[in-house]
Design an enzyme around this catalytic site. Structure first.
Site, short mmCIF file in Angstrom:
data_model
loop_
_atom_site.label_atom_id
_atom_site.label_comp_id
_atom_site.label_asym_id
_atom_site.label_seq_id
_atom_site.Cartn_x
_atom_site.Cartn_y
_atom_site.Cartn_z
CG ASN A 1 -11.25 0.85 1.13
OD1 ASN A 1 -11.69 0.35 -0.13
ND2 ASN A 1 -10.89 0.03 1.96
CG PHE B 1 -11.20 -5.22 -6.46
CD1 PHE B 1 -10.66 -4.99 -5.22
CD2 PHE B 1 -11.70 -6.44 -6.83
CE1 PHE B 1 -10.43 -5.99 -4.33
CE2 PHE B 1 -11.61 -7.49 -5.98
CZ PHE B 1 -10.90 -7.14 -4.66
CB SER C 1 -12.17 -6.76 -1.45
OG SER C 1 -12.88 -5.51 -1.37
CG ASN D 1 -15.40 -1.98 -0.47
OD1 ASN D 1 -16.47 -1.66 0.19
ND2 ASN D 1 -13.95 -1.75 -0.19
CB THR D 2 -16.13 -7.14 -5.31
OG1 THR D 2 -15.15 -6.22 -5.91
CG2 THR D 2 -16.64 -7.55 -6.55
CE LYS E 1 -5.97 -8.56 2.89
NZ LYS E 1 -5.35 -7.13 2.34
CG ASN F 1 -9.53 -7.22 2.88
OD1 ASN F 1 -9.69 -6.10 2.83
ND2 ASN F 1 -9.10 -8.07 1.60
C1 LIG Z 1 -8.02 2.47 1.09
C2 LIG Z 1 -7.79 0.96 1.22
C3 LIG Z 1 -7.67 0.16 -0.05
C4 LIG Z 1 -7.62 -1.23 0.23
N1 LIG Z 1 -7.62 -1.91 -1.07
C5 LIG Z 1 -7.29 -3.55 -0.79
C6 LIG Z 1 -7.23 -4.12 -1.96
O1 LIG Z 1 -7.29 -3.71 -2.90
N2 LIG Z 1 -7.03 -5.46 -1.71
C7 LIG Z 1 -6.90 -5.99 -0.51
O2 LIG Z 1 -6.52 -7.28 -0.41
N3 LIG Z 1 -6.86 -5.31 0.32
C8 LIG Z 1 -7.14 -3.91 0.40
N4 LIG Z 1 -7.11 -3.17 1.55
C9 LIG Z 1 -7.07 -3.94 3.04
C10 LIG Z 1 -5.75 -3.94 3.64
O3 LIG Z 1 -4.85 -4.38 2.44
C11 LIG Z 1 -5.49 -4.32 4.86
O4 LIG Z 1 -5.81 -5.89 4.74
C12 LIG Z 1 -6.65 -3.77 6.03
O5 LIG Z 1 -6.64 -2.34 5.59
C13 LIG Z 1 -6.12 -4.08 7.37
O6 LIG Z 1 -4.89 -3.51 7.62
P1 LIG Z 1 -4.58 -1.65 8.16
O7 LIG Z 1 -5.58 -1.64 9.29
O8 LIG Z 1 -3.23 -1.74 8.53
O9 LIG Z 1 -5.04 -1.06 7.08
C14 LIG Z 1 -7.27 -1.76 1.33
C15 LIG Z 1 -7.21 -1.08 2.54
C16 LIG Z 1 -7.48 0.25 2.47
C17 LIG Z 1 -7.51 1.19 3.76
#
Ligand SMILES: Cc1cc2nc3c(=O)[nH]c(=O)nc-3n(C[C@H](O)[C@H](O)[C@H](O)COP(=O)(O)O)c2cc1C
Length: 341
Positions: free
Chosen positions: A106, A110, A168, A170-171, A204, A233
């Site tokens: 992704n 934000f 994150s 992406n910022t 985080k 993350n």
């Molecule tokens: C589509 C998507 C959007 C995410 N958006 C955020 C976010 O806004 N803030 C954040 O702290 N983590 C965000 N994450 C990260 C997840 O909270 C998590 O830390 C990461 O995906 C690893 O866990 P997973 O492998 O179970 O997905 C996002 C993950 C995905 C897949």
């Protein structure tokens, strides 16, 4: 039901499927929060978690459906990331399913309607079940630290815990806040913004850290009275992937992140010696994965990507699997398993 619907859902663009899921959850009749095995309950950062299995940030960015998500069997739900001002995020497409890899990429950036609108929704809920609020900085902000300070002040009244998200990818430049001086400055400002009696604050972090970063981050977090670290993350690295979307820019999550996230968890456990609670995230898809993270020192776990592939019954199945493992080992509490592996 999910197995039957999955091919249909997967025919939709990933972001459209996600919006449809949120819409469906909004229409779900209110159900009681499910009871968990007593052995799964534990106290972390002063909060009583009924199950250690939580939903990670990013699924319910705008805090639209936290109670529906709790009723799916999560012990806690983290909403956000929420920024002080609304923002659109990056242009679409920005969310990709990597089915062959059981992964997601992704670069949402934000996208959210801002803290004000979430504050209103969260203020109206009955506050049954733990809902954490993940806060971030606006992309165009001239003073990112001020955005975190504003987030702590604005969201504390409706949050069971707050998460300071500086990881994150992406910022642009956000992850630089993890660096030495900037992190110390940020965490001091966050500490100053906390009101007495306010919710605990978690930090985080990214899985892409250098040797030495773990010790430094633990020291900075401890000095600033951070209550727990969420590890981790998404990753900007690209382990070997088989899907056609492998080269999309953004953060990678799901199965290929698991080894990296587990290694980062171990590094944080040895850096902290158990002095700061750890919350594991990254590629957790089964009770065995969750058990391994708890054994490696995590007090709680979070997941997101595995939900995409395994459906809404997953949190419940993992919780049941953990309760079974505790019973098999004669352990009466999940807290006994933390760091035991
Ligand atoms: C589509 C998507 C959007 C995410 N958006 C955020 C976010 O806004 N803030 C954040 O702290 N983590 C965000 N994450 C990260 C997840 O909270 C998590 O830390 C990461 O995906 C690893 O866990 P997973 O492998 O179970 O997905 C996002 C993950 C995905 C897949």
């Amino acid at each position: 039901m999910f197995t039957m619907l999955r091919p249909l859902i997967f025919r939709l663009d990933a972001e459209a499927a996600h919006r449809a899921t949120i819409a469906a959850l909004r229409c779900t009749p209110r159900r009681r929060v499910p009871a968990f095995a007593a052995s799964l309950a534990s106290e972390v950062a002063g909060l009583r978690f009924p199950s250690p299995v939580g939903l990670a940030a990013g699924f319910d960015k705008d805090a639209e459906v936290p109670d529906a998500l709790l009723s799916l069997g999560f012990g806690f739900v983290e909403v956000g990331t929420l920024t002080p001002r609304p923002q659109d995020g990056n242009p679409r497409p920005r969310l990709f399913r990597l089915v062959e890899d059981q992964a997601v990429i992704n670069r949402m950036g934000f996208n959210n309607r801002g803290q004000g609108s979430a504050l209103e929704r969260l203020g109206k809920r009955a506050r049954r079940g733990i809902v954490g609020v993940n806060i971030g900085a606006n992309k165009e902000s001239a003073d990112r630290i001020a955005d975190y300070v504003a987030g702590v002040g604005a969201m504390a009244p409706v949050a069971d815990y707050l998460t300071v998200n500086i990881s994150s990818p992406n910022t642009p430049g956000l992850r630089d806040l993890q660096a030495g001086g900037e992190l110390v400055e940020l965490l001091a400002a966050v500490r100053g913004a906390r009101a007495p009696g306010g919710p605990p604050v978690f930090l985080k972090v990214a899985p892409d850290l250098e040797p030495g970063d773990h010790d430094r981050i633990v020291r900075a977090a401890s000095d600033a009275a951070i209550d727990a670290l969420i590890v981790a993350n998404t990753t900007i690295s690209r382990p070997r992937l088989g899907s056609c979307h492998a080269h999309e820019a953004g953060g990678l999550s799901g199965a290929p992140l698991a080894p990296l996230a587990l290694a980062a968890l171990r590094d944080f456990r040895s850096a902290s010696g158990g002095s700061v609670p750890l919350i594991a995230a990254g590629g957790i898809a089964t009770a065995a994965d969750a058990w391994a993270r708890i054994g490696a020192g995590a007090s709680l776990i979070q997941l997101y990507s595995a939900l995409v592939f395994h459906g809404p019954g997953l949190a419940r199945r993992i919780a049941d699997g953990l309760a079974k493992r505790l019973a098999e080992r004669g352990m009466s509490s999940i807290a006994d398993a933390v760091g035991s592996g």
